[in-house]
Design a protein around this motif. Structure first.
Motif, PDB file in Angstrom:
ATOM      1  N   ASN A 184       1.039  -1.264   0.229  1.00 18.38           N
ATOM      2  CA  ASN A 184       0.017   0.009   0.022  1.00 18.38           C
ATOM      3  C   ASN A 184       0.857   1.180  -0.007  1.00 18.38           C
ATOM      4  OD1 ASN A 184      -2.545  -1.374   0.208  1.00 18.38           O
ATOM      5  ND2 ASN A 184      -1.922  -2.100   2.312  1.00 18.38           N
ATOM      6  N   VAL A 234      -5.882   3.149   5.025  1.00 19.37           N
ATOM      7  CA  VAL A 234      -5.039   2.490   4.114  1.00 19.37           C
ATOM      8  C   VAL A 234      -5.454   2.831   2.335  1.00 19.37           C
ATOM      9  CG1 VAL A 234      -4.470   0.426   3.097  1.00 19.37           C
ATOM     10  CG2 VAL A 234      -4.975   0.332   5.503  1.00 19.37           C
ATOM     11  N   THR A 236      -4.305   2.469  -1.707  1.00 19.66           N
ATOM     12  CA  THR A 236      -3.505   1.944  -2.756  1.00 19.66           C
ATOM     13  C   THR A 236      -3.147   2.665  -3.803  1.00 19.66           C
ATOM     14  OG1 THR A 236      -5.468   1.438  -4.115  1.00 19.66           O
ATOM     15  CG2 THR A 236      -5.167  -0.130  -2.382  1.00 19.66           C
TER      16      THR A 236
END
Length: 287
Positions: A184, A234, A236
């Motif tokens: 990530n 989180v 990406t």
């Protein structure tokens, strides 16, 4: 080699004009890398978050198993005394540093009996408000605390950043968008990273793989106080590919818009411009 000019160095109880010699060949920090530093700024006549930067270098020393020898308040006074030699409108990088002197019987563990300290002041101009950067992907990743001293601003971490930068610069980009151990997004090679999507500001949640910056925290506080939603989560690479805006934060330039990630282009948007305005409103109000 110095990055800037008009350098002053505090070492061994006094100020030295220029890029002073401060480390010996057998110092632990010289050959085994037990060095930590921090960076603050004099800019527009103010030193934003100076106390936080001075306090963090002491925490970094402890994380590197070094004994900090200068109290935060004393370090601040030292900085202010050294800055008197600069013009009021000078842009100065403020860099306190510690390093290990002696090792244990194995030579590997730095010993707390003696710690090197220096404070380096160096004129480095601020990037203009019109500056922006492009980002490329890198195969190199941020380490985790089980494999590196990522809870310190440690000199030993920067060779990894250097190879990230070298890789993407060879492809024509200014900086690298970097993954953590899980794949990530963590940060870039030199700064923390934010994105904006549908009016919400998003930034990677601190997970122990990157230093959650002092300037990063300041921007988060400013934006939230201004009524914006800021979420640490989180993220990406795909999330950044569909962002409306992307910007970087760090002490050296405070905030820098991103105009391209690989083949995706971005405008310098209203949130980025507002974050810059809020930062300087706050910083100048602290004078």
């Amino acid at each position: 080699m110095a990055t800037g000019k008009n350098i002053r160095t505090w070492h061994n109880g006094q100020w030295h004009e220029g890029d002073a010699l401060i480390m010996r060949a057998a110092d632990h920090g010289a050959w085994l890398g037990s060095s930590v530093f921090d960076g603050a700024r004099l800019v527009k006549g103010v030193t934003p978050d100076l106390e936080a930067h001075c306090a963090r270098v002491n925490r970094s020393a402890v994380a590197m198993m070094l004994k900090p020898t200068v109290q935060t308040d004393d370090m601040i006074e030292m900085v202010r005394e050294g800055l008197k030699a600069y013009a009021p409108d000078a842009a100065v990088y403020i860099r306190p540093m510690y390093w290990g002197i002696n090792g244990d019987a194995t030579a590997i563990i730095p010993q707390p009996d003696e710690t090197g300290f220096a404070l380096c002041l160096e004129e480095i101009p601020m990037a203009p408000d019109t500056a922006s950067v492009t980002l490329g992907y890198t195969r190199f990743r941020r380490p985790v605390i089980d494999t590196a001293v990522v809870n310190a601003k440690a000199g030993a971490l920067y060779p990894n950043n250097a190879r990230m930068l070298a890789e993407v610069k060879a492809r024509g980009f200014n900086n690298a968008l970097v993954a953590d151990a899980m794949g990530n997004v963590a940060e870039t090679a030199t700064a923390n990273v934010f994105m904006v999507r549908d009016g919400v500001v998003l930034t990677p949640v601190p997970n122990g793989t990157f230093l959650s910056g002092i300037t990063r925290a300041r921007h988060i506080a400013n934006l939230r106080a201004d009524g914006m939603e800021v979420v640490e989560t989180v993220l990406t690479f795909d999330d950044f590919a569909v962002a409306d805006e992307v910007f970087l934060t760090g002490n050296m330039s405070k905030i820098t818009p991103v105009t391209r990630i690989e083949d995706r282009s971005y405008e310098v948007g209203p949130v980025t411009r507002r974050a810059r305005e809020l930062y300087w409103d706050w910083a100048l109000s602290e004078a």
